[in-house]
Design an enzyme around this catalytic site. Sequence first.
Site, PDB file in Angstrom:
ATOM      1  N   ARG D  72       0.832  -1.191  -0.054  1.00  0.00           N
ATOM      2  CA  ARG D  72      -0.079  -0.049   0.115  1.00  0.00           C
ATOM      3  C   ARG D  72       0.881   1.300  -0.026  1.00  0.00           C
ATOM      4  NH1 ARG D  72      -5.338  -1.827   1.268  1.00  0.00           N
ATOM      5  NH2 ARG D  72      -5.291  -3.948   2.227  1.00  0.00           N
ATOM      6  N   ASP D 127     -13.990  -7.480  -2.170  1.00  0.00           N
ATOM      7  CA  ASP D 127     -15.441  -6.857  -1.659  1.00  0.00           C
ATOM      8  C   ASP D 127     -16.501  -6.728  -2.572  1.00  0.00           C
ATOM      9  OD1 ASP D 127     -13.921  -6.981   0.727  1.00  0.00           O
ATOM     10  OD2 ASP D 127     -14.022  -4.801   0.990  1.00  0.00           O
TER      11      ASP D 127
END
Lengths: 342, 342, 342, 342
Positions: D72, D127
């Site tokens: 990230r 998701d």
Amino acid sequence: MRIGILTGGGDCPGLNAVIRSVVRTATTQYGSSVIGFRDGWRGLLEDRTTPLDVPAVDGLLTRGGTTLGSARVAPEKLHAGLGDMTAVLAEHGVDVLVPIGGEGTLTAAHLLSEAGVPVVGIPKTIDNDIDCTDLTFGFDTAVSIATEMIDRLHTTAESHQRVLLVEVMGRHAGWIALHAGLAAGAHLTLVPEEPFDVAEVAKIVEDRFARGDSHVIGVVAEGASPLPGTMLVRDGGVDEYGHKRFTGVAQQLGEELERRTGKEVRTTVLGHVQRGGTPTSFDRVLATRFGLHATVAAHEGSVGRMVALRGTEIELVPLADAVARLKTVTPSRLAETLAFTG
Amino acid sequence: MRIGILTGGGDCPGLNAVIRSVVRTATTQYGSSVIGFRDGWRGLLEDRTTPLDVPAVDGLLTRGGTTLGSARVAPEKLHAGLGDMTAVLAEHGVDVLVPIGGEGTLTAAHLLSEAGVPVVGIPKTIDNDIDCTDLTFGFDTAVSIATEMIDRLHTTAESHQRVLLVEVMGRHAGWIALHAGLAAGAHLTLVPEEPFDVAEVAKIVEDRFARGDSHVIGVVAEGASPLPGTMLVRDGGVDEYGHKRFTGVAQQLGEELERRTGKEVRTTVLGHVQRGGTPTSFDRVLATRFGLHATVAAHEGSVGRMVALRGTEIELVPLADAVARLKTVTPSRLAETLAFTG
Amino acid sequence: MRIGILTGGGDCPGLNAVIRSVVRTATTQYGSSVIGFRDGWRGLLEDRTTPLDVPAVDGLLTRGGTTLGSARVAPEKLHAGLGDMTAVLAEHGVDVLVPIGGEGTLTAAHLLSEAGVPVVGIPKTIDNDIDCTDLTFGFDTAVSIATEMIDRLHTTAESHQRVLLVEVMGRHAGWIALHAGLAAGAHLTLVPEEPFDVAEVAKIVEDRFARGDSHVIGVVAEGASPLPGTMLVRDGGVDEYGHKRFTGVAQQLGEELERRTGKEVRTTVLGHVQRGGTPTSFDRVLATRFGLHATVAAHEGSVGRMVALRGTEIELVPLADAVARLKTVTPSRLAETLAFTG
Amino acid sequence: MRIGILTGGGDCPGLNAVIRSVVRTATTQYGSSVIGFRDGWRGLLEDRTTPLDVPAVDGLLTRGGTTLGSARVAPEKLHAGLGDMTAVLAEHGVDVLVPIGGEGTLTAAHLLSEAGVPVVGIPKTIDNDIDCTDLTFGFDTAVSIATEMIDRLHTTAESHQRVLLVEVMGRHAGWIALHAGLAAGAHLTLVPEEPFDVAEVAKIVEDRFARGDSHVIGVVAEGASPLPGTMLVRDGGVDEYGHKRFTGVAQQLGEELERRTGKEVRTTVLGHVQRGGTPTSFDRVLATRFGLHATVAAHEGSVGRMVALRGTEIELVPLADAVARLKTVTPSRLAETLAFTG
């Protein structure tokens, strides 16, 4: 020390896990080196090798198949090549040979051992037919796959009021059929150890439907055969060793049952899916322990032996004992299972 | 003959398969009847029963859980209720009681046996901590699930250079951690039998990353604990029997490792998924054989015993021997596994 | 309101989930009742019914097969029985009929609808060959199983330098072969939509081995066929509707490839395992949503329609459109897949 | 042409399959070359690359994780590094950049695109919360694993009359909870889109037991939260972007439900097992098609776009549209699911 390793015979989940275990144990615990012979005994006969170190076996624990390859070699070639093989081993400085394989491979291992080569064998057989060990790796995976498949067939058989026959592996020993039949709740289990009477099988089928049962699932070992004279058998030719083959037993039995009972019969032959893919956790543990104990035995000079599972322990048994006979399904185990059929 | 059956303690894949096996063997092979007591010993104490015949156990082979229900009862209640239980058994004409359960259940079974009740116990424990039997059903399923989950974590740990800790079941015995760790190629395996030194664990983690390895997977039994003084431990309260609990060992170790090594650590607690769902083929076979042999023993008057797996055979052992001590991981098995870590 | 429901044609994972969904939606959301006809259209023709309420569908979500049973009925029988069926529906006070099935069942549904019976169809086909809907339930399960099996075959093919052919379902449409081939990384994908040239297939096999590849995996739809004149084809008789059958395409192609390339070829016919067992999560969701939306449509008077998946939504399409033609693999999808072979 | 590729954000089954697909399509169909940037945007910022050819992607189809690594990077770093990234791309002669990632990665891709870099994005999110595409790869695998786990919990909950809560992924969107809940027959489904009222949840639990149901299974998205004031919430600190975190929702709800209902509640947090391991066949097909179509778009100059699944086709949508908003569960889909609870 230098260890040579080869994998013989048919494919089997856990072979790679054994290779990894031998290499890790030899290098990490003993500072030894390992050399692999490619394509089973052929690699030893033809001097085709590959070096094996820890990075080379990374990721092998979960992978089916054998990274060393495997090939069948006729027994007479092995006899004739004894000198060549000894020479190749000497040339590579191999102190102990660790062959991993079934009856054929272990018999060859015994031969080399008798000729003075230090050997520690590791038993491998999907069929679970090697003697002197409770179990071999690959068997649990094969039974798991067969069971999962039979679980799936139950619902489809139920919905259509059918007889479904599943042919599983097991040419000389019915262990896979026995365990998968018990695990999946089959209504019929046919094994090579006890020829079946077609009329009796047809009666079991008819009785179940007569009682109102919705379906019949039968597990048939590929080596199962009818009692002489009870069923016409198509000629399956001879196999590579000249033995007569009776192929497609489930298919032929299915056709016969349709004729006799009038019920719809469907046959599934599981085939090679039983010997491919990632091993079960049980087989991974067993394969790893076999590799570890064989390597320890090699370093301790306990040669001419085979590693074996006895209860929860890995022990060493003489190669001579292990290859003296095949381990087939005992009458008591068969009776136990049949108590759950019908 | 009339057999009474109950399932005690926690849930375990294979319980239903045992019930089915006892019922089918008793009714089909002996013409006997079977009565089930609901919710473990509580059903026997409170006289809550359910009749069990072949249709009632249809489909149970593959179903997890126990159709009889289960509940924990405090040992002192069982002692106090001995007379009540004997009366209930007599009232229902139960000739032999077959309790299926872990240490607590088998201890209660032994108590009843000492009091003159004919009992044949069947061992059940996810944790594999019951003595005198090589294995119990449910264990293979738990190890399979844990292994599958750890297989999945490998790739995600690799991609992110992380430490992933997986907490598995095993309060007093580390068998699940040991087998799943070996089967899934974990780099760390922590068990209750040997308290861990946090500094040493941190060093293993650091060494792996220093060597260029991409990730570390650790399997931690829920009952593993740090060497006194090496790590601050949060209070876990006391369990239902008043024992001090150290809960969340993996979570706490993870936090400690993050602090010490600066590496990202993620923790997964597998929890109840390990004891639910359909049993593996291995566990279905073992459960079925346990049920069958217990029923045979009941009919042959071999009571005060427990069925046990010894090698490939089902044998009978005295209940007294089975409950004398827990079967924990032996130093040699532990050493074997640790040879594959680091 | 009273809804009638039946399941026609072959078995398919998700049928029970649809039944459960219709029953739960009808009773819980509308206070309506549901009656099931047994064994497909036969139950409606012969007036064999079963009442369906919430307890009756408990546990059906995860179970393969159809609790209502299914049977094939010849189209002419359905035509002749139109009056009988209408009478049976009236007698049971059925307001809307919800038939679940493939092309045959939906064509019959359309026939009834034309005759004035309020009908809402639910498409069902392992093969994914029903038009006007993106997908049908059962297909994802079939592809998953086929993929898992081909995954397993990769390792065993690798170890032995073999060609492995896998025959999957798909008589008129090659969707299963296409998806499983793409998902499992097959090197060859043969579908009914494009007859194959045996010489070309043999060349692909030879080229791969010539390049040093270790094995070839081919996925063959059961309805795939050779270009006329390129391969001798054994007679497969005719099916129940009088169509000529070409059975065992993979087996015959395998024999031909062995002859032409000299390579060892093994064939696995997956058969009924593709249509049994618990549905995937994808199929359970789709089946549940189909059942729910069909029930809503029935209550809203949107009849003469079929529920269909369009993107992420469930929509209603005219039954007439859905049965106008089979949905076969498009040239662009085929080209997409073939881009990954060779 | 030269294509640059990188994988950003969290791990996701199918990433490797996309990489393989891009490489195979680019090299085999276009004769182009592919270069990979390591650890997401960081590799592009810091010029860390790896060449990618067909042998380099061998075996990636079935492997979870990303062989390129991922990390990230804070958005402000990306903004500040725009010039550096452009320079690195120019230096390596990259004609089109293909970033694979979720909202963060695609937003960065859009930024680069606005700055004149030819970009084709590939959506990736466990998701399923990326807009303009029906689905993304990884989601089906996550739902499958969650469903399998909940299936397992049903039987153990049944046997012990318990409430079992399962926390699944989904910080801002409840798609995994919704699908897994529907697929596994959960009795409660809590998603981030609709805050729950604890009193209402407790009532559903009590009502089920009052009706005689044996157990309650609840699926809780990690991002679900209680209606303000209905439940005390422990502070979860802030995440890497400074947002307030509410961690451990299932655990906290479980404690609250125990207090309110007096029932035993057990909580399982699935965690990272949902994003690891081999992808389902569905995700392998989708990932492969995404990679293929993105590569075609790159060669045809269709840049500034993202590949998207629309029905059965892969289409191109403007990156700007895709990142405009998150795709959350719609009220109608939520209502559909809730119709099956209680």
